[in-house]
Design a protein around this motif. Sequence first.
Motif, short mmCIF file in Angstrom:
data_model
loop_
_atom_site.label_atom_id
_atom_site.label_comp_id
_atom_site.label_asym_id
_atom_site.label_seq_id
_atom_site.Cartn_x
_atom_site.Cartn_y
_atom_site.Cartn_z
N VAL A 15 1.31 -1.39 0.09
CA VAL A 15 -0.01 -0.23 0.26
C VAL A 15 0.43 0.96 0.10
O VAL A 15 1.73 1.62 0.77
CB VAL A 15 -0.86 -0.08 1.34
CG1 VAL A 15 -1.15 1.38 1.12
CG2 VAL A 15 -1.45 -1.02 1.14
N ILE A 16 0.28 2.10 -1.19
CA ILE A 16 1.31 3.38 -1.41
C ILE A 16 0.63 4.65 -0.85
O ILE A 16 -0.97 4.95 -1.64
CB ILE A 16 2.21 3.62 -2.18
CG1 ILE A 16 3.14 2.57 -2.70
CG2 ILE A 16 2.64 5.22 -2.60
CD1 ILE A 16 3.47 2.20 -4.35
N SER A 17 0.83 5.49 0.13
CA SER A 17 0.45 6.72 0.48
C SER A 17 1.38 8.01 0.85
O SER A 17 2.48 7.49 0.52
CB SER A 17 -0.21 5.78 2.25
OG SER A 17 0.77 5.79 2.78
N ARG A 18 0.49 8.41 0.37
CA ARG A 18 1.22 10.05 0.86
C ARG A 18 1.43 10.27 2.49
O ARG A 18 0.68 9.93 3.04
CB ARG A 18 0.39 11.34 0.23
CG ARG A 18 0.79 12.62 0.27
CD ARG A 18 -0.29 13.57 0.01
NE ARG A 18 0.75 15.04 -0.90
CZ ARG A 18 -0.02 15.93 0.09
NH1 ARG A 18 0.05 15.65 1.79
NH2 ARG A 18 0.95 16.88 -0.55
N VAL A 19 2.54 10.75 2.45
CA VAL A 19 2.85 11.35 4.06
C VAL A 19 2.40 12.62 3.90
O VAL A 19 2.65 13.48 3.19
CB VAL A 19 4.88 11.02 4.08
CG1 VAL A 19 4.82 11.26 5.31
CG2 VAL A 19 5.23 9.89 3.95
N ALA A 20 1.76 12.91 5.29
CA ALA A 20 0.99 14.09 5.99
C ALA A 20 2.46 15.22 5.92
O ALA A 20 2.90 14.65 6.72
CB ALA A 20 0.54 13.65 6.36
N SER A 21 2.33 16.34 4.99
CA SER A 21 3.44 17.05 5.66
C SER A 21 3.12 18.10 6.61
O SER A 21 2.37 17.44 7.56
CB SER A 21 3.34 17.91 4.66
OG SER A 21 2.46 18.60 4.38
N GLN A 22 4.59 18.33 7.47
CA GLN A 22 3.75 18.64 8.81
C GLN A 22 3.84 20.34 8.87
O GLN A 22 5.17 20.91 7.61
CB GLN A 22 5.12 18.77 9.70
CG GLN A 22 5.45 17.54 10.46
CD GLN A 22 6.17 17.15 11.38
OE1 GLN A 22 7.45 17.64 11.28
NE2 GLN A 22 6.22 16.66 12.57
N GLU A 23 2.40 21.14 8.68
CA GLU A 23 2.76 22.16 8.84
C GLU A 23 3.15 23.16 9.63
O GLU A 23 3.28 22.72 10.85
CB GLU A 23 0.58 22.41 8.51
CG GLU A 23 0.66 21.95 8.46
CD GLU A 23 0.24 21.73 6.42
OE1 GLU A 23 0.09 23.10 6.06
OE2 GLU A 23 -0.17 21.45 5.82
N SER A 24 4.66 24.34 8.85
CA SER A 24 4.80 24.83 9.70
C SER A 24 3.86 25.79 9.81
O SER A 24 3.10 26.49 9.22
CB SER A 24 6.37 24.93 8.87
OG SER A 24 6.62 25.67 7.62
N ASP A 25 4.59 27.04 10.78
CA ASP A 25 4.01 28.10 11.49
C ASP A 25 4.29 29.52 11.10
O ASP A 25 5.64 29.79 10.89
CB ASP A 25 3.95 28.49 12.71
CG ASP A 25 3.14 29.27 13.04
OD1 ASP A 25 2.80 30.46 12.60
OD2 ASP A 25 2.84 29.79 14.42
N PRO A 26 3.66 29.68 9.76
CA PRO A 26 3.79 30.61 9.05
C PRO A 26 5.14 31.38 9.66
O PRO A 26 6.11 32.77 9.23
CB PRO A 26 3.66 31.43 7.78
CG PRO A 26 2.02 30.78 8.72
CD PRO A 26 2.06 29.40 9.32
N VAL A 27 4.26 32.60 10.62
CA VAL A 27 4.64 33.37 11.66
C VAL A 27 5.81 32.96 12.30
O VAL A 27 6.95 34.12 11.86
CB VAL A 27 3.47 33.71 12.56
CG1 VAL A 27 4.06 35.00 13.28
CG2 VAL A 27 2.03 34.46 11.64
N ILE A 28 5.74 31.31 12.99
CA ILE A 28 7.71 31.67 13.32
C ILE A 28 8.76 31.94 12.14
O ILE A 28 9.06 31.84 12.51
CB ILE A 28 7.67 30.48 14.02
CG1 ILE A 28 6.11 30.66 15.14
CG2 ILE A 28 8.71 29.63 14.93
CD1 ILE A 28 6.57 30.23 16.44
N GLY A 29 8.47 31.00 11.23
CA GLY A 29 9.74 31.22 10.11
C GLY A 29 9.50 32.42 9.46
O GLY A 29 11.14 32.58 9.74
N GLU A 30 8.43 33.30 9.01
CA GLU A 30 8.88 34.93 9.26
C GLU A 30 9.78 35.34 10.65
O GLU A 30 10.39 35.63 9.74
CB GLU A 30 7.42 35.44 9.02
CG GLU A 30 7.00 35.18 7.28
CD GLU A 30 7.96 35.02 6.34
OE1 GLU A 30 8.25 35.88 5.94
OE2 GLU A 30 8.14 34.32 5.32
N PHE A 31 9.35 35.23 11.52
CA PHE A 31 10.14 35.47 12.27
C PHE A 31 11.37 34.82 12.65
O PHE A 31 12.64 36.48 12.54
CB PHE A 31 8.81 35.43 14.13
CG PHE A 31 10.13 36.11 15.08
CD1 PHE A 31 10.37 37.61 15.51
CD2 PHE A 31 11.17 35.47 16.20
CE1 PHE A 31 11.23 37.92 16.61
CE2 PHE A 31 11.47 35.83 16.96
CZ PHE A 31 11.21 36.77 16.99
#
Length: 109
Positions: A47-63
């Motif tokens: 069974v092949i499935s897509r690995v759910a990507s971890q959502e990064s916090d755009p506010v933290i990333g921008e900071f």
Amino acid sequence: MAHVALETESTLTDRFQTTVPSSVRQALRLGKKDKIKYAIQSDGSVVISRVASQESDPVIGEFLSFIARDMQTHPEKLEPLSASMRESVNTLVHGVEIDLDAPLLDEDE
């Protein structure tokens, strides 16, 4: 037996690589750099499935990007942590206990 919604095939190269067929990429909503997971069943099926990507916090990333740019642009503003600043931090975290080896709770992930 499970209902088959899509069936296709691909070929392994001499280096054991293959291209994920476009119909599979579309069905799994795969994009470039996405990860896929292979689950091998006891009967030998896969069974092949897509690995759910971890959502990064755009506010933290921008900071963090802002801080990194500022440090590169103005290195003269960097200062070592003073003794009084260390004391302030120690006061803020006094009595807080953490176990870095403890597993995260589902709501913490």
